[in-house]
Scaffold this motif. Structure first.
Motif, PDB file in Angstrom:
ATOM      1  N   ALA A   1       0.703  -1.147  -0.054  1.00 45.47           N
ATOM      2  CA  ALA A   1       0.084  -0.091  -0.156  1.00 45.47           C
ATOM      3  C   ALA A   1       0.929   1.196  -0.059  1.00 45.47           C
ATOM      4  CB  ALA A   1      -0.877   0.000   1.174  1.00 45.47           C
ATOM      5  N   VAL A   2       1.841   1.243   0.771  1.00 40.46           N
ATOM      6  CA  VAL A   2       2.931   2.514   0.701  1.00 40.46           C
ATOM      7  C   VAL A   2       3.652   2.539  -0.413  1.00 40.46           C
ATOM      8  CG1 VAL A   2       5.096   3.360   1.971  1.00 40.46           C
ATOM      9  CG2 VAL A   2       3.460   1.950   3.205  1.00 40.46           C
ATOM     10  N   ALA A   3       4.014   1.321  -1.264  1.00 38.86           N
ATOM     11  CA  ALA A   3       4.591   1.533  -2.582  1.00 38.86           C
ATOM     12  C   ALA A   3       3.698   2.185  -3.446  1.00 38.86           C
ATOM     13  CB  ALA A   3       4.842   0.096  -3.181  1.00 38.86           C
ATOM     14  N   PHE A   4       2.312   1.802  -3.293  1.00 42.24           N
ATOM     15  CA  PHE A   4       1.183   2.265  -4.378  1.00 42.24           C
ATOM     16  C   PHE A   4       1.047   4.146  -4.137  1.00 42.24           C
ATOM     17  CE2 PHE A   4      -0.867  -1.874  -4.727  1.00 42.24           C
ATOM     18  CZ  PHE A   4      -0.688  -2.051  -6.138  1.00 42.24           C
ATOM     19  N   ALA A   5       1.261   4.321  -2.773  1.00 38.43           N
ATOM     20  CA  ALA A   5       1.159   5.711  -2.316  1.00 38.43           C
ATOM     21  C   ALA A   5       2.461   6.526  -3.141  1.00 38.43           C
ATOM     22  CB  ALA A   5       1.207   5.735  -0.941  1.00 38.43           C
TER      23      ALA A   5
ATOM     24  N   GLY B   1      14.011  23.327  -2.560  1.00 38.46           N
ATOM     25  CA  GLY B   1      15.310  23.458  -2.151  1.00 38.46           C
ATOM     26  C   GLY B   1      15.473  23.483  -0.742  1.00 38.46           C
ATOM     27  N   LEU B   2      14.749  24.064  -0.195  1.00 40.16           N
ATOM     28  CA  LEU B   2      14.455  24.436   1.494  1.00 40.16           C
ATOM     29  C   LEU B   2      14.654  23.124   2.156  1.00 40.16           C
ATOM     30  CD1 LEU B   2      12.826  27.655   1.914  1.00 40.16           C
ATOM     31  CD2 LEU B   2      15.127  27.196   2.225  1.00 40.16           C
ATOM     32  N   GLN B   3      13.686  22.033   1.743  1.00 36.76           N
ATOM     33  CA  GLN B   3      13.225  20.727   2.377  1.00 36.76           C
ATOM     34  C   GLN B   3      14.531  19.913   2.138  1.00 36.76           C
ATOM     35  OE1 GLN B   3      10.614  21.208   3.966  1.00 36.76           O
ATOM     36  NE2 GLN B   3      10.570  23.045   2.953  1.00 36.76           N
ATOM     37  N   ILE B   4      15.162  20.075   1.214  1.00 40.33           N
ATOM     38  CA  ILE B   4      16.482  18.966   0.578  1.00 40.33           C
ATOM     39  C   ILE B   4      17.305  18.952   1.961  1.00 40.33           C
ATOM     40  CG2 ILE B   4      18.444  18.360  -0.781  1.00 40.33           C
ATOM     41  CD1 ILE B   4      16.709  19.687  -3.045  1.00 40.33           C
ATOM     42  N   PRO B   5      18.132  19.872   2.532  1.00 39.46           N
ATOM     43  CA  PRO B   5      19.036  19.629   3.479  1.00 39.46           C
ATOM     44  C   PRO B   5      18.356  18.860   4.669  1.00 39.46           C
ATOM     45  CG  PRO B   5      19.167  21.677   2.738  1.00 39.46           C
ATOM     46  CD  PRO B   5      17.979  21.277   2.112  1.00 39.46           C
ATOM     47  N   GLY B   6      17.347  19.103   5.201  1.00 44.98           N
ATOM     48  CA  GLY B   6      16.857  18.570   6.435  1.00 44.98           C
ATOM     49  C   GLY B   6      16.313  17.255   5.901  1.00 44.98           C
ATOM     50  N   ILE B   7      15.912  16.760   4.791  1.00 41.03           N
ATOM     51  CA  ILE B   7      15.323  15.466   4.494  1.00 41.03           C
ATOM     52  C   ILE B   7      16.790  14.638   4.572  1.00 41.03           C
ATOM     53  CG2 ILE B   7      14.353  14.062   2.583  1.00 41.03           C
ATOM     54  CD1 ILE B   7      12.443  16.461   2.046  1.00 41.03           C
ATOM     55  N   ILE B   8      17.639  14.975   3.612  1.00 35.70           N
ATOM     56  CA  ILE B   8      18.901  14.296   3.702  1.00 35.70           C
ATOM     57  C   ILE B   8      19.351  14.084   5.131  1.00 35.70           C
ATOM     58  CG2 ILE B   8      21.274  14.361   2.855  1.00 35.70           C
ATOM     59  CD1 ILE B   8      20.263  16.029   0.326  1.00 35.70           C
ATOM     60  N   GLU B   9      19.571  14.906   5.915  1.00 38.78           N
ATOM     61  CA  GLU B   9      20.243  14.836   7.326  1.00 38.78           C
ATOM     62  C   GLU B   9      19.255  13.842   7.910  1.00 38.78           C
ATOM     63  OE1 GLU B   9      21.592  17.793  10.592  1.00 38.78           O
ATOM     64  OE2 GLU B   9      19.587  18.266   9.923  1.00 38.78           O
TER      65      GLU B   9
ATOM     66  N   ALA C   1       4.317  14.122  -1.361  1.00 40.63           N
ATOM     67  CA  ALA C   1       5.245  13.326  -0.677  1.00 40.63           C
ATOM     68  C   ALA C   1       5.372  13.687   0.707  1.00 40.63           C
ATOM     69  CB  ALA C   1       6.583  13.323  -1.355  1.00 40.63           C
ATOM     70  N   LEU C   2       5.404  15.159   0.956  1.00 38.49           N
ATOM     71  CA  LEU C   2       5.387  15.506   2.523  1.00 38.49           C
ATOM     72  C   LEU C   2       4.229  15.479   3.220  1.00 38.49           C
ATOM     73  CD1 LEU C   2       7.905  18.458   1.735  1.00 38.49           C
ATOM     74  CD2 LEU C   2       8.553  16.448   2.784  1.00 38.49           C
ATOM     75  N   SER C   3       3.066  15.265   2.499  1.00 37.61           N
ATOM     76  CA  SER C   3       1.945  15.281   3.203  1.00 37.61           C
ATOM     77  C   SER C   3       1.460  13.765   3.668  1.00 37.61           C
ATOM     78  CB  SER C   3       0.835  15.372   2.048  1.00 37.61           C
ATOM     79  OG  SER C   3       0.486  14.380   1.189  1.00 37.61           O
ATOM     80  N   ILE C   4       2.309  12.870   3.114  1.00 35.84           N
ATOM     81  CA  ILE C   4       1.904  11.426   3.567  1.00 35.84           C
ATOM     82  C   ILE C   4       2.346  11.039   4.989  1.00 35.84           C
ATOM     83  CG2 ILE C   4       2.826   8.972   3.274  1.00 35.84           C
ATOM     84  CD1 ILE C   4       3.352   9.454   0.405  1.00 35.84           C
ATOM     85  N   PRO C   5       3.253  11.616   5.674  1.00 38.17           N
ATOM     86  CA  PRO C   5       3.272  11.350   7.177  1.00 38.17           C
ATOM     87  C   PRO C   5       2.342  12.104   7.889  1.00 38.17           C
ATOM     88  CG  PRO C   5       5.505  11.706   6.201  1.00 38.17           C
ATOM     89  CD  PRO C   5       4.297  12.370   5.015  1.00 38.17           C
ATOM     90  N   LEU C   6       1.700  13.330   7.260  1.00 40.17           N
ATOM     91  CA  LEU C   6       0.842  13.854   8.253  1.00 40.17           C
ATOM     92  C   LEU C   6      -0.444  13.240   7.956  1.00 40.17           C
ATOM     93  CD1 LEU C   6       1.294  17.628   6.805  1.00 40.17           C
ATOM     94  CD2 LEU C   6       2.343  16.634   8.974  1.00 40.17           C
TER      95      LEU C   6
ATOM     96  N   TYR D   1      10.355   8.296   5.620  1.00 43.98           N
ATOM     97  CA  TYR D   1      11.445   8.886   5.228  1.00 43.98           C
ATOM     98  C   TYR D   1      12.044   8.398   4.119  1.00 43.98           C
ATOM     99  CZ  TYR D   1      14.948   5.512   6.321  1.00 43.98           C
ATOM    100  OH  TYR D   1      15.749   4.208   6.438  1.00 43.98           O
ATOM    101  N   GLN D   2      11.847   7.102   3.696  1.00 39.70           N
ATOM    102  CA  GLN D   2      12.428   6.659   2.501  1.00 39.70           C
ATOM    103  C   GLN D   2      11.544   7.096   1.202  1.00 39.70           C
ATOM    104  OE1 GLN D   2      12.412   2.314   4.345  1.00 39.70           O
ATOM    105  NE2 GLN D   2      13.721   2.102   2.526  1.00 39.70           N
ATOM    106  N   VAL D   3      10.122   7.211   1.726  1.00 38.05           N
ATOM    107  CA  VAL D   3       9.324   7.621   0.593  1.00 38.05           C
ATOM    108  C   VAL D   3       9.363   9.110   0.072  1.00 38.05           C
ATOM    109  CG1 VAL D   3       6.858   8.289  -0.099  1.00 38.05           C
ATOM    110  CG2 VAL D   3       7.487   6.062   1.041  1.00 38.05           C
ATOM    111  N   ILE D   4       9.646  10.034   1.196  1.00 36.88           N
ATOM    112  CA  ILE D   4       9.997  11.481   1.079  1.00 36.88           C
ATOM    113  C   ILE D   4      11.493  11.551   0.114  1.00 36.88           C
ATOM    114  CG2 ILE D   4      10.397  13.554   2.073  1.00 36.88           C
ATOM    115  CD1 ILE D   4       8.576  12.489   4.298  1.00 36.88           C
ATOM    116  N   PHE D   5      12.375  10.725   0.662  1.00 38.93           N
ATOM    117  CA  PHE D   5      13.771  10.802   0.275  1.00 38.93           C
ATOM    118  C   PHE D   5      13.799  10.510  -1.456  1.00 38.93           C
ATOM    119  CE2 PHE D   5      17.984   9.195  -0.873  1.00 38.93           C
ATOM    120  CZ  PHE D   5      18.806  10.143  -0.104  1.00 38.93           C
ATOM    121  N   ILE D   6      13.146   9.388  -1.606  1.00 34.27           N
ATOM    122  CA  ILE D   6      13.082   8.939  -3.094  1.00 34.27           C
ATOM    123  C   ILE D   6      12.215   9.893  -3.800  1.00 34.27           C
ATOM    124  CG2 ILE D   6      12.038   7.157  -4.527  1.00 34.27           C
ATOM    125  CD1 ILE D   6      12.857   5.165  -2.364  1.00 34.27           C
ATOM    126  N   ALA D   7      11.147  10.335  -3.258  1.00 35.39           N
ATOM    127  CA  ALA D   7      10.202  11.490  -3.928  1.00 35.39           C
ATOM    128  C   ALA D   7      11.111  12.543  -4.556  1.00 35.39           C
ATOM    129  CB  ALA D   7       8.993  11.753  -3.438  1.00 35.39           C
TER     130      ALA D   7
END
Length: 555
Positions: A114-118, A295-303, A382-387, A402-408
């Motif tokens: 189901a997460v893969a479909f998301a 761009g603002l989200q990238i450093p935090g997501i990578i960290e 992508a960022l809405s999924i955890p919420l 975090y994998q879903v967001i990182f990959i997206a």
């Protein structure tokens, strides 16, 4: 105050991004540069940190941008490519969700189906704004650009609906066991899409009627009309979402309805100028802020991803990055296969008429494939999924968020980078439609000139019959000829008659311009010229009439 400072910084960075791009010794697409700048000012240890609210992001950015895109999409051109657009915006999205959703668990066994479909739903929508920023306006053949623009307008809705169902399955609020469940899902999708279309059209119809009433009132109602126009995409979005319909489709249909109703043709010239200027600035700012926010989200997501990788046995950063490349390759592979299938659709289904893809070469299909870049909606989804699913007890224990967001995020950046390097090479030698547009302009100008001459002759006859002329008839004929040829010269009249001559010349010129505009609208409505050609020529006429009307008031 913090919110105000953030807004000020973002607007400033958007403004500086284009200046920086022009100063660079090499060419960088503006969306990519804005992503880099956003990542630079969000450096984890000392940078700007903006909390991302996906619902607020979708509400503030997506409706006005889609509304503006809808305004640029003429209804008859959309209907002319409707089956091509639907095949990509609806059926390709579902094919991507199913195909990629089934593939991801084989690549990443720790991610539930189901997460893969998301994740597949998140990666489905394309971004026409990012594409135009990469290849430039007018660089794609018209037959391609219209289909790609239409796809980007509609596939956001189908992708977000797919995401909604995937999230519902994850949370356990929806279970598909029988054919009845799938039929119910199909009916709900049709109701959401149909409701969005009806609400977008209905609310905009009331807006059009209101504008026409305001136009008939005495006084300058331009400010009020502009406020209503700016509020329209947000209004239709809120109404549609509140009633359970698609707000995205409502915003798109609202923009197309405004154009189809010729509302901008009935308002004052100042309203048209202000609407074009304000929407141009607004689009530029919103598009820029969208990519800066990415761009603002990238450093935090990578960290955060590095921290999770360190605490997760069996997962390493290299495998996550390689998964991005594999999933992006699969995404492009599914898209290319779908385009090839659409090319041979007539043979496959034994149809009398095929789609426009039937006439595309393999190279053009490859261009269409890599033109499907990902952007703002993918980021927000992508960022809405955890919420949405952070309260799900079945999902908390799954280390997939975090994998879903990182990959997206990785797929968005990779799709932009690949398009930057591949599309310019593929587009070399392509025949564009500039000659066709130039031919349309010549035909339109010739027809407009004939109508302008007729209108001046009618004006001259009326002035003579009403005894309103104070000049010699030969002078009137000379004025008429000079206006027709666009020149001015001395007519040998006295100084006392000069002022009257100037006013008379203005009347002839204004009569000619108004007749030309009417003929231009007739050519557009009968589809002898395109919406793009009509808008270009109407802008020139509006500008000239504004200058002449100002001279008339001064006189």
């Amino acid at each position: 105050m913090k919110t105000f400072y953030i807004i000020l910084i973002l607007i400033t960075m958007v403004s500086l991004s284009d200046v920086i791009r022009r100063l660079l010794p090499f060419k960088v697409p503006l969306p990519l540069l804005q992503i880099i700048l956003g990542a630079a000012i969000a450096f984890p240890s000392f940078g700007l940190h903006v909390e991302f609210d996906p619902d607020l992001f979708l509400f503030l950015f997506i409706p006005p941008l889609l509304f503006a895109d809808g305004r640029r999409m003429p209804f008859h051109e959309f209907m002319g490519s409707r089956w091509e657009i639907i095949s990509l915006a609806l059926f390709l999205v579902f094919a991507t969700v199913v195909g990629l959703g089934l593939f991801i668990p084989t690549l990443m066994p720790d991610i539930p189906l189901a997460v893969a479909f998301a994740l597949a739903a998140v990666l489905s929508p394309t971004d026409a704004v990012a594409l135009s920023g990469i290849v430039g306006k007018g660089r794609l053949p018209k037959k391609m650009s219209k289909v790609l623009e239409g796809e980007a307008l509609l596939n956001d809705a189908s992708a977000l609906v797919s995401l909604k169902y995937a999230v519902a399955i994850i949370m356990g609020t929806m279970v598909f066991k029988t054919s009845k469940d799938y039929a119910e899902m199909g009916v709900n999708f049709v109701l959401m899409a149909g409701g969005g279309v009806l609400i977008g059209f209905g609310v905009t119809w009331f807006y059009v009627r209101l504008v026409r009433i305001l136009t008939k009132l005495k006084g300058d109602e331009t400010a009020i009309q502009m406020i209503f126009l700016l509020l329209l995409p947000f209004l239709v979005y809120v109404v549609a979402e509140h009633l359970g319909a698609s707000g995205i489709l409502a915003a798109v249909v609202a923009g197309m309805t405004v154009t189809y109703s010729n509302t901008m043709s009935t308002v004052s010239i100042s309203m048209r100028f202000q609407a074009n200027s304000i929407w141009t600035v607004l689009e530029y700012l919103l598009n820029g802020i969208v990519f800066l926010m990415l761009g603002l989200q990238i450093p935090g997501i990578i960290e955060y991803s590095i921290e999770r990788v360190a605490s997760d046995n069996g997962i390493d950063l290299f495998s996550l990055v390689s998964d991005i490349f594999i999933i992006y390759g699969m995404l492009m592979f599914v898209r290319f296969l779908w385009l090839v299938a659409m090319k041979h659709l007539r043979k496959i289904l034994h149809l009398k008429k095929g789609l426009v893809f039937e006439h595309f070469s393999t190279k053009e299909l490859v261009v269409m494939t890599f033109a499907g870049v990902r952007g703002a909606v993918t980021l927000a989804a992508a960022l809405s999924i955890p919420l949405y699913i952070s309260t799900s007890p079945t999902f908390v224990s799954v280390p997939a968020r975090y994998q879903v967001i990182f990959i997206a995020i990785g797929v968005i950046i990779l799709s932009l980078l690949v398009a930057v390097f591949i599309l310019p090479l593929l587009l070399k030698g392509f025949t564009l439609d500039n000659d066709e547009i130039e031919q349309e302009i010549k035909v339109a100008k010739a027809a407009m000139q004939q109508v302008a001459l007729s209108s001046m002759q009618i004006l001259e006859t009326r002035l003579v019959s009403n005894n309103e002329l104070k000049l010699d008839p030969q002078h009137i004929t000379d004025i008429h000829n000079h206006v027709a040829r666009g020149i001015r010269q001395s007519l040998g009249i006295s100084d006392a008659e000069t002022e009257y001559y100037d006013l008379l010349e203005l009347r002839f010129r204004l009569a000619a311009i108004r007749a030309e505009r009417a003929e231009l609208m007739r050519l557009k409505s009968t589809r002898q010229i395109s919406e793009e050609t009509a808008n270009k020529l109407r802008y020139d006429l509006d500008l000239l009439e504004t200058i002449l009307a100002g001279r008339e008031k001064q006189s």
